[in-house]
Design an enzyme around this catalytic site. Structure first.
Site, PDB file in Angstrom:
ATOM      1  N   ASP A 111       0.844  -1.200   0.000  1.00  0.00           N
ATOM      2  CA  ASP A 111       0.000   0.000   0.000  1.00  0.00           C
ATOM      3  C   ASP A 111       0.883   1.255   0.000  1.00  0.00           C
ATOM      4  OD1 ASP A 111       0.809  -0.177   2.633  1.00  0.00           O
ATOM      5  OD2 ASP A 111      -1.213  -0.058   3.489  1.00  0.00           O
ATOM      6  N   ASP A 164      -0.821  -6.185   0.096  1.00  0.00           N
ATOM      7  CA  ASP A 164      -1.219  -5.506   1.329  1.00  0.00           C
ATOM      8  C   ASP A 164      -2.731  -5.395   1.413  1.00  0.00           C
ATOM      9  OD1 ASP A 164       0.759  -4.748   3.152  1.00  0.00           O
ATOM     10  OD2 ASP A 164       1.419  -3.084   1.891  1.00  0.00           O
ATOM     11  N   GLU A 185       9.427  -4.043  10.218  1.00  0.00           N
ATOM     12  CA  GLU A 185       9.856  -2.774   9.621  1.00  0.00           C
ATOM     13  C   GLU A 185      10.426  -1.861  10.701  1.00  0.00           C
ATOM     14  OE1 GLU A 185       7.065  -0.950   6.952  1.00  0.00           O
ATOM     15  OE2 GLU A 185       8.201   0.933   6.871  1.00  0.00           O
TER      16      GLU A 185
HETATM   17  O1  KIV Z   1       3.595  -0.998   1.588  1.00  0.00           O
HETATM   18  C1  KIV Z   1       4.747  -1.447   1.490  1.00  0.00           C
HETATM   19  O2  KIV Z   1       5.430  -1.296   0.461  1.00  0.00           O
HETATM   20  C2  KIV Z   1       5.299  -2.158   2.617  1.00  0.00           C
HETATM   21  C3  KIV Z   1       6.782  -2.346   2.658  1.00  0.00           C
HETATM   22  C4  KIV Z   1       7.429  -1.085   3.042  1.00  0.00           C
HETATM   23  C5  KIV Z   1       7.174  -3.459   3.531  1.00  0.00           C
HETATM   24  O3  KIV Z   1       4.590  -2.541   3.497  1.00  0.00           O
END
Ligand code: KIV
Length: 264
Positions: free
Chosen positions: A44, A83, A180
């Protein structure tokens, strides 16, 4: 051969690192998966790097499904992780409906941000055939609760709580854990504490896999660069070569280096 959750488990068992990278469209999906990246994440983060928002919160299920479909069409055998956007998994029922949409669009695993409160939802998804990645540490959908994008788990109490959450979510059915922006020693403890493969971003070199946002590793994201980001295009002469260099650096554990790592 196509990458599955079993591939990631085998790599963890052998102590071999794997590479993950965000992808948002069919062309880059083709390039990234051809380069040997094991996991493509339709993050996301697209709300920021594609749409220009200052957080991931405005991203909708329709946005995610559009990009998952495109990435799935270009994929050459990577595992496709998507996500679940902000508030799309606030109850187990909404999580199941929305995960079904992402899986029908071509995802092979969904990623949720949160802690122990997600256990019931993860079990419901897992029991119904949806592989889950549980995202802990700096969870960007919580930016307004955190008061900014800050390293998490620096205090010992918070570190122990994160280890406990990782174990609880694995027991609930999480197949992968993503960490993260956590200190490297904590990420190493979590990686050892769980059997599930652990992917890190800003979590040091001891996790089982690494992920970066594609725009960051190509050095095209405007503004201040986060400590954990490396521009691989700067040392190469094409996007393909930059992605290959990223994969090689993850696999031989030269990325992340000390300078990309939070120690405490
Ligand atoms: O949304 C995303 O790209 C992520 C990464 C930073 C792990 O969750």
């Amino acid at each position: 051969m196509a990458v599955t959750i079993n591939t990631l488990r085998d790599l963890k068992a052998k102590g071999e690192a794997f590479a993950a990278l965000t992808a948002y469209d069919a062309t880059f999906s083709h390039v990234i998966s051809e380069a040997g990246v094991e996991v493509m994440l339709i993050g996301d983060s697209l709300g920021m790097v594609l749409q220009g928002n200052d957080s991931t919160l405005p991203v909708t299920m329709d946005d995610m499904c559009y990009h998952v479909r495109a990435v799935a069409r270009g994929n050459q055998g990577a595992l496709v992780m998507a996500d679940m956007p902000f508030m799309s998994y606030s109850t187990p029922a909404s999580a199941m409906d929305n995960a079904a949409r992402l899986m029908r669009a071509g995802a092979q695993m969904v990623k949720l941000e949160g802690t122990d409160w997600m256990a019931e939802t993860i079990t419901a998804l897992s029991e119904r055939g949806v592989p889950v990645c549980a995202h802990l540490g700096l969870t960007p959908q919580f930016v307004n609760k955190f008061g900014g994008y800050k390293v998490q788990g620096r205090e010992e109490k918070a570190a122990e709580q994160m280890i406990d959450h990782a174990c609880q979510l694995e027991a609930a059915g999480a197949d992968v854990i993503l960490l993260e922006c956590v200190p490297a020693p904590l990420a190493a403890r979590i990686t050892q504490a769980v059997k599930a493969p652990v992917i890190g971003i800003g979590a040091g070199a001891d996790t089982d896999g690494q992920v970066l946002v594609m725009h960051d590793m190509l050095g095209v994201t405007p503004g201040r660069k986060a400590r954990f980001v490396k521009n691989f295009l700067a040392e190469t002469d094409s996007i393909q070569a930059a992605i290959a260099a990223y994969v090689a650096a993850v696999k031989n554990r030269t990325f992340p280096a000390e300078e990309h790592t939070f120690k405490a």
